[in-house]
Write a protein that holds these residues in place. Structure first.
Motif, PDB file in Angstrom:
ATOM      1  N   ILE A  19       0.821  -1.214   0.000  1.00 49.02           N
ATOM      2  CA  ILE A  19       0.000   0.000   0.000  1.00 49.02           C
ATOM      3  C   ILE A  19       0.854   1.263   0.000  1.00 49.02           C
ATOM      4  O   ILE A  19       0.322   2.357  -0.187  1.00 49.02           O
ATOM      5  CB  ILE A  19      -0.999   0.042   1.187  1.00 49.02           C
ATOM      6  N   ALA A  79       6.103   2.827   2.226  1.00 45.81           N
ATOM      7  CA  ALA A  79       6.454   1.781   3.191  1.00 45.81           C
ATOM      8  C   ALA A  79       7.230   0.719   2.440  1.00 45.81           C
ATOM      9  O   ALA A  79       7.006   0.508   1.251  1.00 45.81           O
ATOM     10  CB  ALA A  79       5.192   1.172   3.794  1.00 45.81           C
ATOM     11  N   VAL A  80       8.143   0.069   3.136  1.00 44.84           N
ATOM     12  CA  VAL A  80       8.840  -1.055   2.515  1.00 44.84           C
ATOM     13  C   VAL A  80       8.643  -2.306   3.360  1.00 44.84           C
ATOM     14  O   VAL A  80       8.508  -2.235   4.573  1.00 44.84           O
ATOM     15  CB  VAL A  80      10.350  -0.783   2.320  1.00 44.84           C
ATOM     16  N   GLY A  81       8.629  -3.452   2.683  1.00 47.83           N
ATOM     17  CA  GLY A  81       8.435  -4.722   3.365  1.00 47.83           C
ATOM     18  C   GLY A  81       7.545  -5.613   2.524  1.00 47.83           C
ATOM     19  O   GLY A  81       6.564  -5.135   1.951  1.00 47.83           O
ATOM     20  N   TRP A  82       7.928  -6.869   2.398  1.00 46.35           N
ATOM     21  CA  TRP A  82       7.096  -7.816   1.644  1.00 46.35           C
ATOM     22  C   TRP A  82       7.357  -9.204   2.180  1.00 46.35           C
ATOM     23  O   TRP A  82       8.490  -9.504   2.575  1.00 46.35           O
ATOM     24  CB  TRP A  82       7.398  -7.710   0.139  1.00 46.35           C
ATOM     25  N   ASP A  87      12.200  -9.001   7.158  1.00 47.71           N
ATOM     26  CA  ASP A  87      12.023  -7.598   7.532  1.00 47.71           C
ATOM     27  C   ASP A  87      13.341  -6.891   7.859  1.00 47.71           C
ATOM     28  O   ASP A  87      13.468  -5.693   7.633  1.00 47.71           O
ATOM     29  CB  ASP A  87      11.063  -7.481   8.722  1.00 47.71           C
ATOM     30  N   LEU A  95      15.827   1.783   5.210  1.00 50.73           N
ATOM     31  CA  LEU A  95      15.399   2.820   6.155  1.00 50.73           C
ATOM     32  C   LEU A  95      16.527   3.255   7.087  1.00 50.73           C
ATOM     33  O   LEU A  95      16.761   4.455   7.271  1.00 50.73           O
ATOM     34  CB  LEU A  95      14.212   2.317   6.982  1.00 50.73           C
ATOM     35  N   GLU A 281       7.285   9.875   6.259  1.00 48.56           N
ATOM     36  CA  GLU A 281       6.666   8.576   5.956  1.00 48.56           C
ATOM     37  C   GLU A 281       5.540   8.281   6.930  1.00 48.56           C
ATOM     38  O   GLU A 281       5.626   8.625   8.105  1.00 48.56           O
ATOM     39  CB  GLU A 281       7.712   7.450   6.041  1.00 48.56           C
ATOM     40  N   HIS A 284       2.591   3.399   9.309  1.00 44.10           N
ATOM     41  CA  HIS A 284       2.215   2.028   8.962  1.00 44.10           C
ATOM     42  C   HIS A 284       3.178   1.403   7.957  1.00 44.10           C
ATOM     43  O   HIS A 284       3.978   2.098   7.323  1.00 44.10           O
ATOM     44  CB  HIS A 284       0.781   1.990   8.407  1.00 44.10           C
ATOM     45  N   GLY A 285       3.072   0.084   7.811  1.00 48.43           N
ATOM     46  CA  GLY A 285       3.902  -0.638   6.866  1.00 48.43           C
ATOM     47  C   GLY A 285       3.197  -0.846   5.534  1.00 48.43           C
ATOM     48  O   GLY A 285       2.262  -0.103   5.186  1.00 48.43           O
ATOM     49  N   SER A 286       3.618  -1.867   4.797  1.00 45.77           N
ATOM     50  CA  SER A 286       3.133  -2.076   3.431  1.00 45.77           C
ATOM     51  C   SER A 286       1.808  -2.836   3.381  1.00 45.77           C
ATOM     52  O   SER A 286       1.233  -3.002   2.312  1.00 45.77           O
ATOM     53  CB  SER A 286       4.190  -2.826   2.632  1.00 45.77           C
ATOM     54  N   ALA A 287       1.339  -3.299   4.541  1.00 45.74           N
ATOM     55  CA  ALA A 287       0.028  -3.962   4.676  1.00 45.74           C
ATOM     56  C   ALA A 287      -0.274  -4.942   3.543  1.00 45.74           C
ATOM     57  O   ALA A 287      -1.244  -4.753   2.805  1.00 45.74           O
ATOM     58  CB  ALA A 287      -1.090  -2.910   4.803  1.00 45.74           C
ATOM     59  N   PRO A 288       0.516  -6.007   3.407  1.00 39.98           N
ATOM     60  CA  PRO A 288       0.264  -6.967   2.323  1.00 39.98           C
ATOM     61  C   PRO A 288      -1.159  -7.523   2.354  1.00 39.98           C
ATOM     62  O   PRO A 288      -1.698  -7.900   1.307  1.00 39.98           O
ATOM     63  CB  PRO A 288       1.284  -8.081   2.589  1.00 39.98           C
ATOM     64  N   ASP A 289      -1.767  -7.556   3.545  1.00 38.39           N
ATOM     65  CA  ASP A 289      -3.120  -8.135   3.654  1.00 38.39           C
ATOM     66  C   ASP A 289      -4.181  -7.339   2.901  1.00 38.39           C
ATOM     67  O   ASP A 289      -5.205  -7.888   2.518  1.00 38.39           O
ATOM     68  CB  ASP A 289      -3.522  -8.312   5.141  1.00 38.39           C
ATOM     69  N   ILE A 290      -3.952  -6.039   2.699  1.00 37.69           N
ATOM     70  CA  ILE A 290      -4.965  -5.252   1.975  1.00 37.69           C
ATOM     71  C   ILE A 290      -4.404  -4.605   0.695  1.00 37.69           C
ATOM     72  O   ILE A 290      -5.120  -3.896  -0.007  1.00 37.69           O
ATOM     73  CB  ILE A 290      -5.582  -4.139   2.868  1.00 37.69           C
ATOM     74  N   ASN A 297      -6.024   3.442   3.962  1.00 36.93           N
ATOM     75  CA  ASN A 297      -6.254   4.808   4.417  1.00 36.93           C
ATOM     76  C   ASN A 297      -5.045   5.667   4.011  1.00 36.93           C
ATOM     77  O   ASN A 297      -3.924   5.398   4.454  1.00 36.93           O
ATOM     78  CB  ASN A 297      -6.415   4.802   5.945  1.00 36.93           C
TER      79      ASN A 297
HETATM   80  P1  NAI Z   1       1.373  -2.831   8.702  1.00 37.65           P
HETATM   81  O1  NAI Z   1       1.373  -1.455   9.260  1.00 37.65           O
HETATM   82  O2  NAI Z   1       1.730  -2.960   7.283  1.00 37.65           O
HETATM   83  O3  NAI Z   1      -0.101  -3.468   8.916  1.00 37.65           O
HETATM   84  C1  NAI Z   1      -0.656  -3.728  10.184  1.00 37.65           C
HETATM   85  C2  NAI Z   1      -2.192  -3.815  10.082  1.00 37.65           C
HETATM   86  O4  NAI Z   1      -2.716  -2.491   9.900  1.00 37.65           O
HETATM   87  C3  NAI Z   1      -2.655  -4.615   8.866  1.00 37.65           C
HETATM   88  O5  NAI Z   1      -3.816  -5.334   9.195  1.00 37.65           O
HETATM   89  C4  NAI Z   1      -2.962  -3.559   7.830  1.00 37.65           C
HETATM   90  O6  NAI Z   1      -3.940  -3.936   6.900  1.00 37.65           O
HETATM   91  C5  NAI Z   1      -3.419  -2.379   8.683  1.00 37.65           C
HETATM   92  N1  NAI Z   1      -3.041  -1.108   8.048  1.00 37.65           N
HETATM   93  C6  NAI Z   1      -1.793  -0.583   8.000  1.00 37.65           C
HETATM   94  N2  NAI Z   1      -1.808   0.585   7.337  1.00 37.65           N
HETATM   95  C7  NAI Z   1      -3.073   0.789   6.955  1.00 37.65           C
HETATM   96  C8  NAI Z   1      -3.714   1.813   6.219  1.00 37.65           C
HETATM   97  N3  NAI Z   1      -3.037   2.877   5.726  1.00 37.65           N
HETATM   98  N4  NAI Z   1      -5.037   1.710   5.999  1.00 37.65           N
HETATM   99  C9  NAI Z   1      -5.747   0.673   6.474  1.00 37.65           C
HETATM  100  N5  NAI Z   1      -5.183  -0.327   7.188  1.00 37.65           N
HETATM  101  C10 NAI Z   1      -3.871  -0.280   7.411  1.00 37.65           C
HETATM  102  O7  NAI Z   1       2.334  -3.706   9.609  1.00 37.65           O
HETATM  103  P2  NAI Z   1       2.785  -5.238   9.434  1.00 37.65           P
HETATM  104  O8  NAI Z   1       1.664  -6.033   8.890  1.00 37.65           O
HETATM  105  O9  NAI Z   1       3.395  -5.620  10.707  1.00 37.65           O
HETATM  106  O10 NAI Z   1       3.964  -5.191   8.368  1.00 37.65           O
HETATM  107  C11 NAI Z   1       3.798  -5.420   6.977  1.00 37.65           C
HETATM  108  C12 NAI Z   1       5.100  -5.134   6.293  1.00 37.65           C
HETATM  109  O11 NAI Z   1       5.399  -3.745   6.388  1.00 37.65           O
HETATM  110  C13 NAI Z   1       6.282  -5.870   6.903  1.00 37.65           C
HETATM  111  O12 NAI Z   1       7.118  -6.298   5.875  1.00 37.65           O
HETATM  112  C14 NAI Z   1       6.963  -4.807   7.740  1.00 37.65           C
HETATM  113  O13 NAI Z   1       8.330  -5.021   7.887  1.00 37.65           O
HETATM  114  C15 NAI Z   1       6.705  -3.571   6.927  1.00 37.65           C
HETATM  115  N6  NAI Z   1       6.749  -2.317   7.715  1.00 37.65           N
HETATM  116  C16 NAI Z   1       7.372  -1.270   7.138  1.00 37.65           C
HETATM  117  C17 NAI Z   1       7.419  -0.057   7.775  1.00 37.65           C
HETATM  118  C18 NAI Z   1       8.097   1.074   7.085  1.00 37.65           C
HETATM  119  O14 NAI Z   1       8.289   1.027   5.879  1.00 37.65           O
HETATM  120  N7  NAI Z   1       8.464   2.111   7.789  1.00 37.65           N
HETATM  121  C19 NAI Z   1       6.819   0.134   9.091  1.00 37.65           C
HETATM  122  C20 NAI Z   1       6.132  -1.027   9.592  1.00 37.65           C
HETATM  123  C21 NAI Z   1       6.123  -2.223   8.918  1.00 37.65           C
END
Ligand code: NAI
Ligand code: MG
Length: 362
Positions: A19, A79-82, A87, A95, A281, A284-290, A297
């Motif tokens: 995302i 955001a970066v991460g996949w 991680d 970063l 930045e 939040h992260g890259s939220a692969p689930d959505i 958002n």
């Molecule tokens: P995440 O922040 O990507 O997601 C956590 C939960 O919050 C998920 O259920 C996601 O769908 C939801 N979410 C996050 N941002 C959202 C948004 N803008 N709108 C709606 N829902 C949102 O954290 P997660 O799952 O622990 O990490 C996913 C990947 O992102 C990993 O590879 C991680 O290393 C990376 N990451 C990267 C960051 C960065 O680039 N600074 C910071 C945090 C995680």
């Protein structure tokens, strides 16, 4: 109203993964709209640095990546991460080198409870919870000094050294006191000098010295454990909270949770001296689930872009962006799913753009 530069400001854009690309697209459209209204120009360099790049080329960014960034006025990152990439690769491959190599010694996390966003705390109300966590971003507990010995044997050992320098603590404390002065507020310093008997008394001493240089700003120090409890019990008490790298990291995530959704939380990695470009930045992260479903958002990225405008000397433009954010959050039809709404990323973008274009009208 370009206060201190003629010509376009050069922005390096790193959408990243998942995302990240979706929310940065919105942030850019918002930036363009507000820049047009305020009569300044932003010139973007889009960089494909990401886990996608890592999987195809073996590195998150090119070897001369930091040199490329140094030629810009600011960095906007999604955001970066996949899932296929560990991680620590995305963190240490992109970063952390950027934050450290560009001396971004302040990590800034504004926390606000907005009208329309439900905090998990029963008593946290819009307009009352409005504070900033200032985290030391390049030294402290997250140092590379230390190591492992006797691997695999019963006497195996791990040593991780914390590094606190007078220069490092002074400049983060100065930043916090100046920020509090500009907000008409006060500083809370996170400590643990009762348990951590070398670095934390040193932190306290240096903060007290810098406090003496800012006699108009009220301040106090609180132990990190009690402080964590107070973030939950009385978040409205805080204004500027300054902490070491580790304490600031934990407090800023706790504070983002207090504000209601990770989807709205912004952050800035700042070099306040403006010697190097600062990086903005969403938390939040890259939220692969959505990712790819169009429901992310974009507010965290858009608010981060507003912090960038402020840092570049465009406070009125930043205020317009924040006003647009407030309006879309307060309107049920323009809230995304993470906030209990049904709006898509695109619908929020349209609402933000519409609000910004009408900002001058009464
Ligand atoms: P995440 O922040 O990507 O997601 C956590 C939960 O919050 C998920 O259920 C996601 O769908 C939801 N979410 C996050 N941002 C959202 C948004 N803008 N709108 C709606 N829902 C949102 O954290 P997660 O799952 O622990 O990490 C996913 C990947 O992102 C990993 O590879 C991680 O290393 C990376 N990451 C990267 C960051 C960065 O680039 N600074 C910071 C945090 C995680
Ligand atoms: Mg964190």
């Amino acid at each position: 109203m370009s206060e201190h530069h003629a010509g376009a400001r050069r922005i390096a854009v790193i959408p990243g993964d998942g995302i990240g690309t979706e929310v940065i697209d919105v942030a850019r459209r918002v930036l363009d709209a507000v820049a047009a209204r305020h009569g300044f120009e932003l010139a973007y360099t889009e960089l494909d640095w990401s886990c996608r790049r890592y999987l195809s080329e073996g590195a998150m960014m090119p070897a001369d990546g930091l040199d490329t960034l140094r030629g810009h006025d600011a960095i906007l990152l999604g955001a970066v991460g996949w899932p296929e990439v560990p991680d620590h690769v995305s963190l240490w491959g992109l970063l952390i080198p950027i934050r450290r190599g560009l001396r971004q010694y302040v990590n800034l996390r504004p926390i606000r409870v907005f009208d329309g966003v439900v905090s998990p705390l029963r008593d946290a109300r819009a307009g009352q919870v409005d504070f900033v966590v200032v985290r030391e971003n390049i030294e402290g507990e997250y140092s590379e000094v230390g190591g492992r010995v006797n691997r695999g044997f019963p006497d195996e050992q791990a040593i991780q050294e914390s590094i606190f320098t007078r220069a490092g603590v002074s400049r983060i404390a100065d930043y916090a006191f100046e920020l509090a002065a500009s907000r008409g507020g006060h500083v809370t310093s996170a400590t643990k000098s009762n348990g951590i008997v070398h670095t934390m008394p040193f932190w306290d001493e240096v903060v007290a010295e810098r406090a003496a240089a800012h006699p108009d700003v009220r301040w106090d120090a609180e132990h990190i454990d009690a402080l964590a409890a107070k973030f939950v019990l009385a978040p409205e008490r805080f204004d500027v909270v300054v902490g070491s790298n580790l304490f600031g990291d934990i407090l800023s995530d706790l504070a983002a949770a207090v504000a209601g959704s990770i989807g709205i939380a912004p952050s800035a990695n700042l070099d306040p001296t403006h010697t190097y470009p600062s990086m903005f930045e969403p938390v939040h992260g890259s939220a692969p689930d959505i990712a790819g479903t169009g429901v992310a958002n974009p507010v965290g990225a858009v608010w981060s872009a507003a912090l960038m405008l402020e840092h570049l000397g465009h406070p009125e433009a930043a205020a317009d962006v924040l006003a647009a954010v407030e309006t879309t959050l307060a309107t049920p039809a323009t809230r995304t799913r993470d906030l209990g709404g049904t709006a898509t990323t695109g619908e929020v973008a349209d609402a933000l753009l519409d609000r910004i274009r009408r900002a001058g009208e009464v």
